[in-house]
Design an enzyme around this catalytic site. Structure first.
Site, PDB file in Angstrom:
ATOM      1  CB  ALA A  83      19.207   8.883   9.272  1.00  0.00           C
ATOM      2  CG  MET A 121       6.911   5.100  -1.094  1.00  0.00           C
ATOM      3  SD  MET A 121       6.653   3.730  -2.221  1.00  0.00           S
ATOM      4  CE  MET A 121       8.138   2.803  -1.997  1.00  0.00           C
ATOM      5  CE  LYS A 139      19.324   3.961  -1.504  1.00  0.00           C
ATOM      6  NZ  LYS A 139      17.993   3.679  -2.062  1.00  0.00           N
ATOM      7  CB  SER A 155      12.469   1.585   3.589  1.00  0.00           C
ATOM      8  OG  SER A 155      12.248   2.944   3.857  1.00  0.00           O
ATOM      9  NE  ARG A 156      12.161  -2.292  -1.990  1.00  0.00           N
ATOM     10  CZ  ARG A 156      11.678  -1.306  -2.751  1.00  0.00           C
ATOM     11  NH1 ARG A 156      12.417  -0.263  -3.049  1.00  0.00           N
ATOM     12  NH2 ARG A 156      10.429  -1.380  -3.209  1.00  0.00           N
ATOM     13  CG  HIS A 177      12.640   8.957   4.653  1.00  0.00           C
ATOM     14  ND1 HIS A 177      12.714   7.665   5.103  1.00  0.00           N
ATOM     15  CD2 HIS A 177      12.258   8.891   3.361  1.00  0.00           C
ATOM     16  CE1 HIS A 177      12.399   6.850   4.118  1.00  0.00           C
ATOM     17  NE2 HIS A 177      12.117   7.561   3.048  1.00  0.00           N
TER      18      HIS A 177
HETATM   19  O1  PAF Z   1      11.277   7.621  -3.313  1.00  0.00           O
HETATM   20  C1  PAF Z   1      10.194   7.214  -2.849  1.00  0.00           C
HETATM   21  O2  PAF Z   1      10.061   6.910  -1.653  1.00  0.00           O
HETATM   22  C2  PAF Z   1       9.020   7.074  -3.785  1.00  0.00           C
HETATM   23  O3  PAF Z   1       9.402   6.617  -5.030  1.00  0.00           O
HETATM   24  C3  PAF Z   1       8.163   8.347  -3.884  1.00  0.00           C
HETATM   25  C4  PAF Z   1       8.949   9.482  -4.513  1.00  0.00           C
HETATM   26  C5  PAF Z   1       7.684   8.756  -2.511  1.00  0.00           C
HETATM   27  C6  PAF Z   1       6.952   8.088  -4.769  1.00  0.00           C
HETATM   28  O4  PAF Z   1       6.153   7.074  -4.255  1.00  0.00           O
END
Ligand code: PAF
Length: 282
Positions: free
Chosen positions: A35, A30, A152, A189-190, A37
């Site tokens: 790091a 999203m 996670k 991200s949160r 990702h």
């Molecule tokens: O894990 C995420 O960031 C979201 O749930 C995903 C898998 C991209 C789906 O929107």
């Protein structure tokens, strides 16, 4: 770094790769990349010739009153970050209308019963239906050989595995290990929503999971007692607990006590930030 925003242009690129005999990996995100990702993208790079990173804040997985409108959107920064680590080939960043052409009133959903209503699904009704729906669409758009998801989001990973198997999608689902900051807090991200003071307390969630795992590995089998201890510790530290659960690692059901593989999962709020984490226990 190439950015595609429409399904035909994405498919065109993927078709060119396929004509050259290249394999394709997808890393759905999203955006607001961190790091965690980047580790998934690096892992994907090892698994296929080409990597597509999707960046899409998916409206159907947010409930009323959740942070859909305020969720950080930073496409330019994300693309720059990916280009710097040069691990992605293409960013797919569709609009909501591109991915949901039928509109909000007539959205066609994918449901994964059994796994979707428990744990995070109990406090976020409809969340996993939204995740399964968007991931199915992304799979159909990209048609990857392999897709990588972070451990996670353990429940999400199981939902996606089940959905992929049930819909007979020829896509290998690969789990990426959770990436943590030096003090143990899992990247998310949160985490950016935490105040400086909450940030200091946040790693306790992970440390409570580790303490519980250690007790189980030492032979502690009174799960109710272990849960109570963890809950007490977290509540005393100001966490508003959603759940702290010891479950079967394969399907998140209550353990039968016959030596099956376990996962310990927790979700809790610190102020307005909802944190989730888990550790597998075998
Ligand atoms: O894990 C995420 O960031 C979201 O749930 C995903 C898998 C991209 C789906 O929107």
């Amino acid at each position: 770094m190439v950015i595609e925003q429409t399904i035909p242009s994405l498919r065109n690129r993927v078709r060119q790769w396929r004509l050259q005999g290249e394999s394709v990996a997808l890393v759905p995100t999203m955006g607001n990349l961190h790091a965690g990702h980047l580790a998934l993208v690096k892992q994907a790079r090892e698994l296929a010739d080409r990597v597509v990173v999707s960046v899409f804040v998916n409206p159907t997985q947010f409930g009323a009153g959740e942070d859909y409108s305020s969720y950080p959107r930073s496409l330019e920064q994300d693309v720059a970050l990916l280009a710097r680590v040069t691990t992605g080939d293409l960013v797919f960043a569709p609009t909501v209308d591109e991915l949901y052409p039928e509109g909000q009133e007539e959205t066609v959903y994918v449901e994964v019963p059994g796994l979707s209503e428990i744990l995070c699904g109990a406090s976020r009704p409809g969340h996993f239906r939204g995740v399964a729906t968007v991931v199915t669409r992304l799979f159909n758009c990209v048609q990857p050989d392999v897709a990588v998801f972070g451990e996670k989001d353990y429940q999400q990973l199981l939902v996606i595995r089940k959905m992929t198997a049930a819909l007979c999608l020829p896509i290998k689902i690969v789990a990426g290990p959770t990436v943590r900051e030096a003090d143990g807090l899992a990247y998310s991200s949160r985490n950016a929503y935490l105040t400086a003071e909450q940030r200091k307390r946040a790693p306790l969630l992970y440390h409570s999971l580790l303490t519980c795992r250690q007790a189980i590995l030492r032979g502690g089998c009174d799960h109710a007692e272990l849960k109570l201890e963890a809950e007490k510790r977290l509540c005393e530290a100001g966490f508003e607990l959603d759940y702290f659960e010891i479950r079967r690692a394969d399907n998140l059901a209550e353990p039968l006590g016959n030596g099956e593989r376990l996962v310990i999962l927790a979700a809790a709020r610190l102020g307005k930030t909802r944190l989730i984490d888990n550790v597998v226990c075998y």
